[in-house]
Write an enzyme that holds these catalytic residues in place. Structure first.
Site, PDB file in Angstrom:
ATOM      1  N   ASN A 100       0.841  -1.204   0.000  1.00 21.53           N
ATOM      2  CA  ASN A 100       0.000   0.000   0.000  1.00 21.53           C
ATOM      3  C   ASN A 100       0.870   1.246   0.000  1.00 21.53           C
ATOM      4  O   ASN A 100       2.073   1.184   0.314  1.00 21.53           O
ATOM      5  CB  ASN A 100      -0.899   0.012   1.243  1.00 21.53           C
ATOM      6  CG  ASN A 100      -2.147  -0.834   1.080  1.00 21.53           C
ATOM      7  OD1 ASN A 100      -2.733  -0.907   0.012  1.00 21.53           O
ATOM      8  ND2 ASN A 100      -2.545  -1.491   2.174  1.00 21.53           N
TER       9      ASN A 100
ATOM     10  N   CYS B 266      -4.652  -7.514  -4.267  1.00 19.14           N
ATOM     11  CA  CYS B 266      -5.089  -6.259  -4.900  1.00 19.14           C
ATOM     12  C   CYS B 266      -5.703  -6.639  -6.244  1.00 19.14           C
ATOM     13  O   CYS B 266      -4.986  -7.115  -7.132  1.00 19.14           O
ATOM     14  CB  CYS B 266      -3.906  -5.301  -5.092  1.00 19.14           C
ATOM     15  SG  CYS B 266      -4.339  -3.786  -5.977  1.00 19.14           S
TER      16      CYS B 266
ATOM     17  N   HIS C 258     -12.385  -6.878   4.371  1.00 17.43           N
ATOM     18  CA  HIS C 258     -13.334  -5.840   3.939  1.00 17.43           C
ATOM     19  C   HIS C 258     -14.515  -5.775   4.898  1.00 17.43           C
ATOM     20  O   HIS C 258     -15.001  -6.822   5.355  1.00 17.43           O
ATOM     21  CB  HIS C 258     -13.841  -6.136   2.526  1.00 17.43           C
ATOM     22  CG  HIS C 258     -12.790  -5.975   1.479  1.00 17.43           C
ATOM     23  ND1 HIS C 258     -12.582  -4.781   0.830  1.00 17.43           N
ATOM     24  CD2 HIS C 258     -11.854  -6.833   1.009  1.00 17.43           C
ATOM     25  CE1 HIS C 258     -11.567  -4.919  -0.024  1.00 17.43           C
ATOM     26  NE2 HIS C 258     -11.102  -6.154   0.065  1.00 17.43           N
TER      27      HIS C 258
ATOM     28  N   GLU D 267      -9.761   2.681   1.463  1.00 20.95           N
ATOM     29  CA  GLU D 267      -8.873   1.524   1.515  1.00 20.95           C
ATOM     30  C   GLU D 267      -7.889   1.558   2.699  1.00 20.95           C
ATOM     31  O   GLU D 267      -7.340   2.614   3.023  1.00 20.95           O
ATOM     32  CB  GLU D 267      -8.049   1.431   0.216  1.00 20.95           C
ATOM     33  CG  GLU D 267      -8.837   0.961  -0.978  1.00 20.95           C
ATOM     34  CD  GLU D 267      -7.944   0.456  -2.087  1.00 20.95           C
ATOM     35  OE1 GLU D 267      -6.840  -0.054  -1.787  1.00 20.95           O
ATOM     36  OE2 GLU D 267      -8.340   0.587  -3.273  1.00 20.95           O
TER      37      GLU D 267
ATOM     38  N   CYS E  23     -11.747  -0.051  -6.101  1.00 25.46           N
ATOM     39  CA  CYS E  23     -11.072  -1.100  -5.324  1.00 25.46           C
ATOM     40  C   CYS E  23     -11.588  -2.437  -5.831  1.00 25.46           C
ATOM     41  O   CYS E  23     -12.781  -2.736  -5.688  1.00 25.46           O
ATOM     42  CB  CYS E  23     -11.377  -0.923  -3.827  1.00 25.46           C
ATOM     43  SG  CYS E  23     -10.645  -2.197  -2.783  1.00 25.46           S
TER      44      CYS E  23
ATOM     45  N   THR F 232     -10.806  -5.746  -5.028  1.00 23.53           N
ATOM     46  CA  THR F 232     -11.229  -6.703  -3.997  1.00 23.53           C
ATOM     47  C   THR F 232     -12.437  -6.156  -3.248  1.00 23.53           C
ATOM     48  O   THR F 232     -13.304  -6.914  -2.815  1.00 23.53           O
ATOM     49  CB  THR F 232     -10.089  -6.978  -2.995  1.00 23.53           C
ATOM     50  OG1 THR F 232      -9.578  -5.725  -2.512  1.00 23.53           O
ATOM     51  CG2 THR F 232      -8.981  -7.792  -3.629  1.00 23.53           C
ATOM     52  N   GLY F 233     -12.507  -4.820  -3.145  1.00 18.83           N
ATOM     53  CA  GLY F 233     -13.680  -4.208  -2.501  1.00 18.83           C
ATOM     54  C   GLY F 233     -14.947  -4.455  -3.285  1.00 18.83           C
ATOM     55  O   GLY F 233     -16.012  -4.708  -2.712  1.00 18.83           O
TER      56      GLY F 233
HETATM   57  N1  LIG Z   1      -5.845  -1.465   0.303  1.00 21.84           N
HETATM   58  C1  LIG Z   1      -5.970  -2.915   0.137  1.00 21.84           C
HETATM   59  C2  LIG Z   1      -4.984  -3.425  -0.942  1.00 21.84           C
HETATM   60  C3  LIG Z   1      -5.341  -2.933  -2.339  1.00 21.84           C
HETATM   61  C4  LIG Z   1      -6.718  -3.354  -2.738  1.00 21.84           C
HETATM   62  C5  LIG Z   1      -7.346  -2.609  -3.910  1.00 21.84           C
HETATM   63  N2  LIG Z   1      -6.575  -1.562  -4.492  1.00 21.84           N
HETATM   64  C6  LIG Z   1      -7.853  -3.588  -4.953  1.00 21.84           C
HETATM   65  O1  LIG Z   1      -7.942  -3.238  -6.139  1.00 21.84           O
HETATM   66  O2  LIG Z   1      -8.249  -4.724  -4.546  1.00 21.84           O
HETATM   67  C7  LIG Z   1      -5.666  -3.604   1.464  1.00 21.84           C
HETATM   68  O3  LIG Z   1      -4.935  -3.027   2.274  1.00 21.84           O
HETATM   69  O4  LIG Z   1      -6.160  -4.742   1.654  1.00 21.84           O
END
Ligand SMILES: N[C@H](CCC[C@H](N)C(=O)O)C(=O)O
Length: 290
Positions: A66, A75, A170, A219, A228, A230-231
């Site tokens: 990060n 990510c 999340h 994030e 994001c 994974t979000g």
């Molecule tokens: N900030 C996230 C990592 C990057 C996730 C995001 N940029 C994506 O596209 O999944 C964490 O600390 O778990």
């Protein structure tokens, strides 16, 4: 030391990509923070590192830091850019690659329309494995899912979150209007909430239709980003379990549209499709020690 890098973005989530296929750069968390700094460095939400295959059946290793310098497990938007990078740099001629991350193997696939589809693996739904410390809390059950009450302390509000891991943690809440959601104020309080021992990414999901949501994410380690990956996966998984969404969902973020598919069983992989764009290449002079 002089470092060559490639700047990329996936739906506005932006990255510095480093190539360690010919050897390690030996960077520290302070170096990653400097690379991510939008004033003193290159500027990025995350720094993605390409490393050689760690073993049979795997094409590359994918390491993620990060902007705060911390290494993380996964990510999603970065995975699409990773695939675009290794293909465009001639590091592979495969359309589907298998990539080892800290949280397991993922499989990005370059598609003819220029987007990238990634098998992000199965979601983790047990709170303790997110990890989320639920002791003493009573969740509100809805469909197959739960809403957990999260007191934001200092007289702040109590928000109701669903917790999901995509390899990274999340906390997703349902809001009536993402544009009016207090992301800047409650996002940091959720990120650092003591019930998330690894901190957490805070998602704000507005359900537009059973196949369409709007999403903002504050994030972990980066603050609010334009998208994001994974979000988006975690929000769709939470929404399907709550009985609010169908198996294929378009996710509109401030940076662009992602498409997520999940069959609804814990053993089903989550598929994420979206853009991956090359921005520029450059080099930066970093202090040898930081
Ligand atoms: N900030 C996230 C990592 C990057 C996730 C995001 N940029 C994506 O596209 O999944 C964490 O600390 O778990």
């Amino acid at each position: 030391m002089q470092i060559r890098f490639t700047k990329m973005q996936g739906a506005g989530n932006d990255f510095v990509v480093l190539d360690e296929t010919q050897g390690r750069l030996g960077l520290t968390p302070a170096h990653y923070r400097l690379l991510g700094d939008r004033h003193f460095g290159v500027g990025a939400d995350q720094i993605l590192t390409v490393r050689p295959s760690p073993g049979p059946g795997i094409d590359f290793e994918y390491v993620i830091h990060n902007a705060d310098g911390g290494e993380v497990e996964q990510c999603g938007n970065g995975a699409r850019c990773f695939a675009r990078y290794v293909r465009d740099c001639g590091l592979t001629d495969k359309d589907t690659i298998r990539v080892q991350t800290r949280s397991g193997v993922i499989a990005p696939q370059l598609t003819p329309d220029g987007r990238v589809t990634v098998d992000m693996g199965c979601p983790v739904l047990e709170p303790a494995r997110v990890p989320f410390e639920a002791s003493g809390l009573q969740p509100q059950q809805q469909g197959q899912g739960q809403h957990w009450p999260l007191e934001l302390g200092n007289g702040g509000p109590t928000v109701m979150v669903s917790v999901v891991s995509m390899g990274n943690p999340h906390a997703v809440q349902i809001v009536a209007d993402v544009d009016a959601a207090p992301v800047a104020t409650t996002g940091p309080l959720i990120e650092h909430h003591p019930r998330f021992p690894q901190r957490v990414n805070a998602g704000y999901m507005q359900v537009v239709a059973r196949d369409h949501i709007r999403l903002r994410v504050y994030e972990r380690g980066a603050g609010e980003t334009l998208a994001c990956g994974t979000g988006a996966c975690a929000a769709v998984v939470a929404g399907i379990r709550l009985g609010l969404l169908d198996a294929r969902v378009d996710v509109d973020t401030h940076g662009g549209r992602l498409s997520i598919a999940w069959g609804g069983q814990p053993t089903d992989a989550v598929l994420m499709t979206g853009p991956a764009t090359f921005v520029f290449q450059g080099q930066i002079e970093l202090p040898d020690t930081l």
